[in-house]
Design an enzyme around this catalytic site. Structure first.
Site, PDB file in Angstrom:
ATOM      1  N   PHE A  73      54.939   7.299  84.226  1.00 36.33           N
ATOM      2  CA  PHE A  73      54.388   6.646  85.416  1.00 36.33           C
ATOM      3  C   PHE A  73      53.760   5.332  84.965  1.00 36.33           C
ATOM      4  O   PHE A  73      52.630   5.304  84.491  1.00 36.33           O
ATOM      5  CB  PHE A  73      53.348   7.554  86.071  1.00 36.33           C
ATOM      6  CG  PHE A  73      53.056   7.216  87.512  1.00 36.33           C
ATOM      7  CD1 PHE A  73      53.735   6.208  88.185  1.00 36.33           C
ATOM      8  CD2 PHE A  73      52.096   7.931  88.210  1.00 36.33           C
ATOM      9  CE1 PHE A  73      53.469   5.904  89.508  1.00 36.33           C
ATOM     10  CE2 PHE A  73      51.813   7.635  89.544  1.00 36.33           C
ATOM     11  CZ  PHE A  73      52.502   6.625  90.189  1.00 36.33           C
ATOM     12  N   TYR A 233      35.425  18.027  72.218  1.00 36.26           N
ATOM     13  CA  TYR A 233      36.856  18.281  72.313  1.00 36.26           C
ATOM     14  C   TYR A 233      37.193  19.779  72.353  1.00 36.26           C
ATOM     15  O   TYR A 233      37.483  20.314  73.414  1.00 36.26           O
ATOM     16  CB  TYR A 233      37.629  17.578  71.167  1.00 36.26           C
ATOM     17  CG  TYR A 233      39.000  17.179  71.644  1.00 36.26           C
ATOM     18  CD1 TYR A 233      40.006  18.143  71.807  1.00 36.26           C
ATOM     19  CD2 TYR A 233      39.305  15.880  72.019  1.00 36.26           C
ATOM     20  CE1 TYR A 233      41.247  17.811  72.301  1.00 36.26           C
ATOM     21  CE2 TYR A 233      40.554  15.542  72.519  1.00 36.26           C
ATOM     22  CZ  TYR A 233      41.521  16.516  72.652  1.00 36.26           C
ATOM     23  OH  TYR A 233      42.746  16.194  73.159  1.00 36.26           O
TER      24      TYR A 233
END
Length: 384
Positions: A73, A233
């Site tokens: 995209f 994370y």
């Protein structure tokens, strides 16, 4: 027009078409030099325009001799605004692949959407019959759900806030950052965007349309990292999404066992990407990591990682006890992590140049957008 880098925080708002082409050319040259092995020949790459996704598409083409379909995209140029780096990368890859005799078709649009899945399915049916590998490398900050609602991911902790060092990419200043706690809705939304739900939707859509070969493979990407980044994370909101991704790999293998499908997650090394640049603490860690791994002769970029994954680990089915491919194996060696632990508390704004590879960090950052290649004339007019 003459295109110059315009950096805002952790993003560059311009991209250089000739520089992006040079980036792709160099990645292809690396794979050609390494040579081919036997592997899948019809590969769909979802999220194929930058970073690990682009590296995957190049690696399977030139390591396996595979034909590829890529989904991404990206924005094309408009007026004086350049296209995105991924747009130029994709055009360059298609050009080089065609010159070398490979099929390479690309779709630009929302990879989360059913419409995109249907377009790709129809193309596989018409051009290939079936795909024998699917690489899932989507890295989007938000997702439009099937009911039309939009959800966004967040970079937050779970349970309690976390304070540690980071580097301010606007000033190269080392300072403390406090990462706030995600609420339950934010965690669930992050899982919807970055977890395995859409990966599963793609694989089931392909299987139900009978365009997925028997004994096909699919791989998605994750990162675990060292203890210093775990709060943001591994254990943070992104970590919850990556746990879901792993659970999805197990479920897909079970649900499509009758077709012989094998779904894997590859845990990759910390690298400068458009995603990692946005994560607090991680850019500082990467700058220290780069210096140490380069000194140890262990450093790899995206393409080196992806060639090693597909030409070595995937071919040998070399997974750890949990079933992961571990491309972070060199990063997490004791001799590397012990050195990072030793310098972490010492690093300051004044000594970051000495203790870290901040120049290497920025070099990789600019090259993501097609800048800082020594054989590209950046003073020349280019067609954007």
């Amino acid at each position: 027009m003459v295109v110059e880098p315009k950096v805002k925080g952790f993003i560059c708002t311009t991209a250089h078409p000739a520089g992006c082409e040079e980036s792709v050319r160099r990645q292809i040259a690396y794979c050609k030099e390494k040579g081919q092995v036997d592997g899948p020949k019809k590969v769909l790459v979802i999220g194929a325009s930058t970073g690990y996704g682009l590296g995957s598409r190049i690696a399977v083409t030139y390591a396996y001799g595979a034909d590829t379909i890529g989904v991404s995209f990206e924005k094309e140029a408009k007026g004086k605004r350049t296209a995105t780096a991924g747009w130029y990368n994709t055009k360059a890859f298609e050009k080089f692949a065609a010159e070398d005799g490979y099929y390479a078709k690309s779709f630009n649009g929302d990879g989360f959407s059913r419409e995109m899945k249907d377009q790709v399915i129809e193309t596989i049916r018409k051009d290939w019959g079936k795909a024998d590998m699917v690489v899932y490398s989507m890295a989007a900050p938000r997702r439009t759900m099937p009911d039309g609602t939009a959800v966004s991911s967040v970079l937050k902790t779970v349970g309690k806030e976390f304070t540690n060092k980071t580097i301010d990419l606007k000033t190269n200043e080392v300072k403390e950052v406090t990462v706030p706690v995600a609420d339950e809705e934010e965690i669930q939304n992050t899982i919807k965007v970055m977890g395995g739900e859409d990966w599963s939707d793609w694989i089931h859509a392909l299987a139900e349309a009978d365009v997925l070969a028997d004994n096909a493979s699919t791989i998605a990407y994750s990162y675990i990292g060292p203890v210093v980044t775990h709060a943001i994370y591994k254990d943070g909101s992104i970590g919850q999404a990556k746990k879901h991704l792993y659970e999805t790999s197990r479920k897909l293998t079970e649900e499509l066992a009758d077709r012989g499908l094998k779904a894997y997650v590859s845990v990759n090394k910390a690298l400068v990407t458009q995603s990692s640049a946005a994560i607090p603490i991680v850019p500082l860690y990467i700058s220290l990591l780069y210096k140490i791994m380069k000194e140890e002769g262990l450093h790899e970029g995206c393409i080196e990682q992806m060639y090693r994954l597909f030409a070595d680990k995937f071919v040998k089915k070399e997974v750890d006890e949990a079933g992961y491919f571990r491309l972070d194996d060199w990063e997490l060696q004791d001799k590397v992590q012990d050195k990072i632990t030793a310098v972490w508390d010492q690093v300051t704004t004044e000594n970051i140049q000495e203790l870290g590879d901040i120049d290497g960090y920025w070099e990789d950052f600019y090259q993501m957008f097609g800048f800082h290649y020594d054989n590209v004339d950046y003073s020349a007019d280019v067609e954007i």
